[in-house]
Motif scaffolding. Structure first.
Motif, PDB file in Angstrom:
ATOM      1  N   ARG A  95       0.813 -10.247 -10.831  1.00  0.00           N
ATOM      2  CA  ARG A  95       2.173  -9.749 -10.569  1.00  0.00           C
ATOM      3  C   ARG A  95       2.345  -9.180  -9.158  1.00  0.00           C
ATOM      4  NH1 ARG A  95       4.430  -5.774 -14.473  1.00  0.00           N
ATOM      5  NH2 ARG A  95       2.696  -4.575 -13.711  1.00  0.00           N
ATOM      6  N   ILE A  96       1.451  -9.508  -8.247  1.00  0.00           N
ATOM      7  CA  ILE A  96       1.553  -9.015  -6.874  1.00  0.00           C
ATOM      8  C   ILE A  96       2.766  -9.661  -6.202  1.00  0.00           C
ATOM      9  CG2 ILE A  96       0.432  -9.004  -4.606  1.00  0.00           C
ATOM     10  CD1 ILE A  96      -2.238  -8.802  -6.091  1.00  0.00           C
ATOM     11  N   GLU A  97       3.537  -8.851  -5.485  1.00  0.00           N
ATOM     12  CA  GLU A  97       4.714  -9.339  -4.776  1.00  0.00           C
ATOM     13  C   GLU A  97       4.653  -8.897  -3.325  1.00  0.00           C
ATOM     14  OE1 GLU A  97       8.153  -7.868  -6.786  1.00  0.00           O
ATOM     15  OE2 GLU A  97       7.782  -9.033  -8.588  1.00  0.00           O
ATOM     16  N   ALA A  98       5.290  -9.689  -2.445  1.00  0.00           N
ATOM     17  CA  ALA A  98       5.338  -9.337  -1.027  1.00  0.00           C
ATOM     18  C   ALA A  98       6.679  -9.741  -0.449  1.00  0.00           C
ATOM     19  CB  ALA A  98       4.207 -10.030  -0.276  1.00  0.00           C
ATOM     20  N   MET A  99       7.155  -8.934   0.493  1.00  0.00           N
ATOM     21  CA  MET A  99       8.366  -9.270   1.234  1.00  0.00           C
ATOM     22  C   MET A  99       8.273  -8.626   2.606  1.00  0.00           C
ATOM     23  SD  MET A  99      11.228  -6.805  -0.511  1.00  0.00           S
ATOM     24  CE  MET A  99      12.241  -6.423   0.869  1.00  0.00           C
ATOM     25  N   CYS A 100       8.951  -9.240   3.560  1.00  0.00           N
ATOM     26  CA  CYS A 100       8.966  -8.726   4.919  1.00  0.00           C
ATOM     27  C   CYS A 100      10.405  -8.373   5.268  1.00  0.00           C
ATOM     28  CB  CYS A 100       8.419  -9.789   5.870  1.00  0.00           C
ATOM     29  SG  CYS A 100       8.018  -9.154   7.494  1.00  0.00           S
ATOM     30  N   GLU A 101      10.613  -7.112   5.660  1.00  0.00           N
ATOM     31  CA  GLU A 101      11.959  -6.652   5.957  1.00  0.00           C
ATOM     32  C   GLU A 101      11.926  -5.735   7.175  1.00  0.00           C
ATOM     33  OE1 GLU A 101      14.719  -3.595   3.657  1.00  0.00           O
ATOM     34  OE2 GLU A 101      14.507  -5.496   2.568  1.00  0.00           O
ATOM     35  N   LEU A 156       0.242   0.209  -6.600  1.00  0.00           N
ATOM     36  CA  LEU A 156      -0.230   0.507  -5.260  1.00  0.00           C
ATOM     37  C   LEU A 156       0.711  -0.214  -4.306  1.00  0.00           C
ATOM     38  CD1 LEU A 156      -4.050  -0.150  -5.685  1.00  0.00           C
ATOM     39  CD2 LEU A 156      -2.947   2.057  -5.494  1.00  0.00           C
ATOM     40  N   VAL A 157       0.930   0.349  -3.130  1.00  0.00           N
ATOM     41  CA  VAL A 157       1.828  -0.265  -2.162  1.00  0.00           C
ATOM     42  C   VAL A 157       1.126  -0.324  -0.814  1.00  0.00           C
ATOM     43  CG1 VAL A 157       4.055  -0.081  -0.983  1.00  0.00           C
ATOM     44  CG2 VAL A 157       3.857   0.617  -3.381  1.00  0.00           C
ATOM     45  N   VAL A 158       1.224  -1.495  -0.171  1.00  0.00           N
ATOM     46  CA  VAL A 158       0.697  -1.688   1.173  1.00  0.00           C
ATOM     47  C   VAL A 158       1.894  -1.910   2.092  1.00  0.00           C
ATOM     48  CG1 VAL A 158      -0.726  -3.154   2.666  1.00  0.00           C
ATOM     49  CG2 VAL A 158      -1.413  -2.765   0.283  1.00  0.00           C
ATOM     50  N   LEU A 159       2.000  -1.104   3.145  1.00  0.00           N
ATOM     51  CA  LEU A 159       3.029  -1.272   4.159  1.00  0.00           C
ATOM     52  C   LEU A 159       2.321  -1.616   5.465  1.00  0.00           C
ATOM     53  CD1 LEU A 159       5.260   1.861   3.468  1.00  0.00           C
ATOM     54  CD2 LEU A 159       5.549  -0.445   2.586  1.00  0.00           C
ATOM     55  N   MET A 160       2.708  -2.735   6.083  1.00  0.00           N
ATOM     56  CA  MET A 160       2.073  -3.170   7.321  1.00  0.00           C
ATOM     57  C   MET A 160       3.148  -3.456   8.357  1.00  0.00           C
ATOM     58  SD  MET A 160      -0.463  -6.450   7.960  1.00  0.00           S
ATOM     59  CE  MET A 160      -1.703  -5.821   6.856  1.00  0.00           C
ATOM     60  N   ASP A 161       3.020  -2.858   9.537  1.00  0.00           N
ATOM     61  CA  ASP A 161       3.969  -3.105  10.618  1.00  0.00           C
ATOM     62  C   ASP A 161       3.673  -4.451  11.268  1.00  0.00           C
ATOM     63  OD1 ASP A 161       5.175  -0.681  10.180  1.00  0.00           O
ATOM     64  OD2 ASP A 161       4.212   0.345  11.860  1.00  0.00           O
ATOM     65  N   GLY A 217      10.629  -5.950  10.085  1.00  0.00           N
ATOM     66  CA  GLY A 217       9.349  -5.799  10.747  1.00  0.00           C
ATOM     67  C   GLY A 217       8.276  -5.095   9.950  1.00  0.00           C
ATOM     68  N   VAL A 218       8.539  -4.850   8.662  1.00  0.00           N
ATOM     69  CA  VAL A 218       7.538  -4.205   7.809  1.00  0.00           C
ATOM     70  C   VAL A 218       7.241  -5.124   6.634  1.00  0.00           C
ATOM     71  CG1 VAL A 218       6.981  -2.200   6.379  1.00  0.00           C
ATOM     72  CG2 VAL A 218       8.348  -1.901   8.457  1.00  0.00           C
ATOM     73  N   LEU A 219       5.959  -5.420   6.437  1.00  0.00           N
ATOM     74  CA  LEU A 219       5.517  -6.199   5.290  1.00  0.00           C
ATOM     75  C   LEU A 219       5.259  -5.236   4.140  1.00  0.00           C
ATOM     76  CD1 LEU A 219       4.493  -8.880   4.037  1.00  0.00           C
ATOM     77  CD2 LEU A 219       2.239  -8.308   4.987  1.00  0.00           C
ATOM     78  N   PHE A 220       5.918  -5.475   3.000  1.00  0.00           N
ATOM     79  CA  PHE A 220       5.745  -4.667   1.786  1.00  0.00           C
ATOM     80  C   PHE A 220       4.959  -5.500   0.787  1.00  0.00           C
ATOM     81  CE2 PHE A 220       9.633  -3.189   3.723  1.00  0.00           C
ATOM     82  CZ  PHE A 220       9.645  -1.823   3.507  1.00  0.00           C
ATOM     83  N   ILE A 221       3.799  -5.042   0.383  1.00  0.00           N
ATOM     84  CA  ILE A 221       3.013  -5.715  -0.652  1.00  0.00           C
ATOM     85  C   ILE A 221       2.917  -4.746  -1.821  1.00  0.00           C
ATOM     86  CG2 ILE A 221       0.845  -6.833  -1.284  1.00  0.00           C
ATOM     87  CD1 ILE A 221       0.366  -7.291   1.719  1.00  0.00           C
ATOM     88  N   THR A 222       3.419  -5.181  -2.983  1.00  0.00           N
ATOM     89  CA  THR A 222       3.407  -4.355  -4.188  1.00  0.00           C
ATOM     90  C   THR A 222       2.318  -4.871  -5.115  1.00  0.00           C
ATOM     91  OG1 THR A 222       5.782  -4.006  -3.951  1.00  0.00           O
ATOM     92  CG2 THR A 222       4.812  -3.493  -6.077  1.00  0.00           C
ATOM     93  N   PRO A 265       6.180  -6.303  13.481  1.00  0.00           N
ATOM     94  CA  PRO A 265       7.439  -6.591  14.160  1.00  0.00           C
ATOM     95  C   PRO A 265       7.448  -7.979  14.791  1.00  0.00           C
ATOM     96  CG  PRO A 265       6.151  -5.002  15.405  1.00  0.00           C
ATOM     97  CD  PRO A 265       5.450  -5.200  14.093  1.00  0.00           C
ATOM     98  N   GLY A 266       8.576  -8.632  14.640  1.00  0.00           N
ATOM     99  CA  GLY A 266       8.737  -9.958  15.221  1.00  0.00           C
ATOM    100  C   GLY A 266       8.232 -11.099  14.363  1.00  0.00           C
ATOM    101  N   LEU A 267       7.627 -10.803  13.225  1.00  0.00           N
ATOM    102  CA  LEU A 267       7.114 -11.861  12.359  1.00  0.00           C
ATOM    103  C   LEU A 267       8.029 -12.063  11.164  1.00  0.00           C
ATOM    104  CD1 LEU A 267       3.268 -11.209  12.205  1.00  0.00           C
ATOM    105  CD2 LEU A 267       4.516 -12.768  13.673  1.00  0.00           C
ATOM    106  N   THR A 268       8.131 -13.302  10.735  1.00  0.00           N
ATOM    107  CA  THR A 268       8.859 -13.620   9.513  1.00  0.00           C
ATOM    108  C   THR A 268       7.853 -13.792   8.387  1.00  0.00           C
ATOM    109  OG1 THR A 268       8.729 -15.996   9.914  1.00  0.00           O
ATOM    110  CG2 THR A 268      10.654 -14.827  10.830  1.00  0.00           C
ATOM    111  N   GLU A 269       8.361 -13.864   7.160  1.00  0.00           N
ATOM    112  CA  GLU A 269       7.466 -14.071   6.009  1.00  0.00           C
ATOM    113  C   GLU A 269       6.672 -15.366   6.151  1.00  0.00           C
ATOM    114  OE1 GLU A 269       9.599 -13.790   2.324  1.00  0.00           O
ATOM    115  OE2 GLU A 269      10.210 -11.726   2.700  1.00  0.00           O
TER     116      GLU A 269
END
Length: 138
Positions: free
Chosen positions: A117-123, A53-58, A125-130, A60-64
């Motif tokens: 095994r949940i992973e997250a990264m911010c790139e 499952l993938v969560v994409l959250m906008d 302005g979009v947060l990707f949670i796998t 913008p302007g935030l860092t990890e």
């Protein structure tokens, strides 16, 4: 005498399955909407792929570092804060349209998620949670 078409047990089974789906959707909406708090609500897309499952959250302007992700029982909680840009000088704003302040979003996790095994990264302005699925669910 009235004739009965079909098997009443099958009809009851179909009705039970429909009720289960309805209750699950209602529970998911209640968990998400009742737990959203804060000054703004970043938009989210959640989709399923064969292995995750993938969560994409906008955001913008935030860092990890400005985002907190927490597993709380059967829920995924995402919190953060975006400050009103002040810079080093005093400013008088004539218009403020960009959302700022704290936010919190909470989503119910299905049982099929491998919580280890949940992973997250911010790139950009979009947060990707796998959220990988458990091996037997793939």
């Amino acid at each position: 005498m009235a004739t009965v078409k079909g098997d009443p047990r099958e009809e009851l089974k179909m009705m039970q399955e429909q009720m289960d789906r309805l209750l699950e959707r209602t529970r998911d909406q209640a968990v998400d909407s009742s737990s959203d708090e804060g000054g703004w609500k970043p938009p989210v897309d959640i989709f399923e792929e064969p292995e995750r499952l993938v969560v994409l959250m906008d955001v913008p302007g935030l860092t990890e570092d400005a985002i907190e992700i927490e597993l709380d029982g059967a829920s995924l909680r995402v919190r953060g804060e975006r400050a009103l840009s002040q810079g080093g000088e005093k400013r008088t704003f004539h218009r403020v349209e960009r959302s700022c302040g704290t936010f919190q979003r909470v989503f119910a996790l299905p049982a099929m998620v491998d919580r280890d095994r949940i992973e997250a990264m911010c790139e950009r302005g979009v947060l990707f949670i796998t959220l990988p699925k458990l091996a037997e669910e793939v």
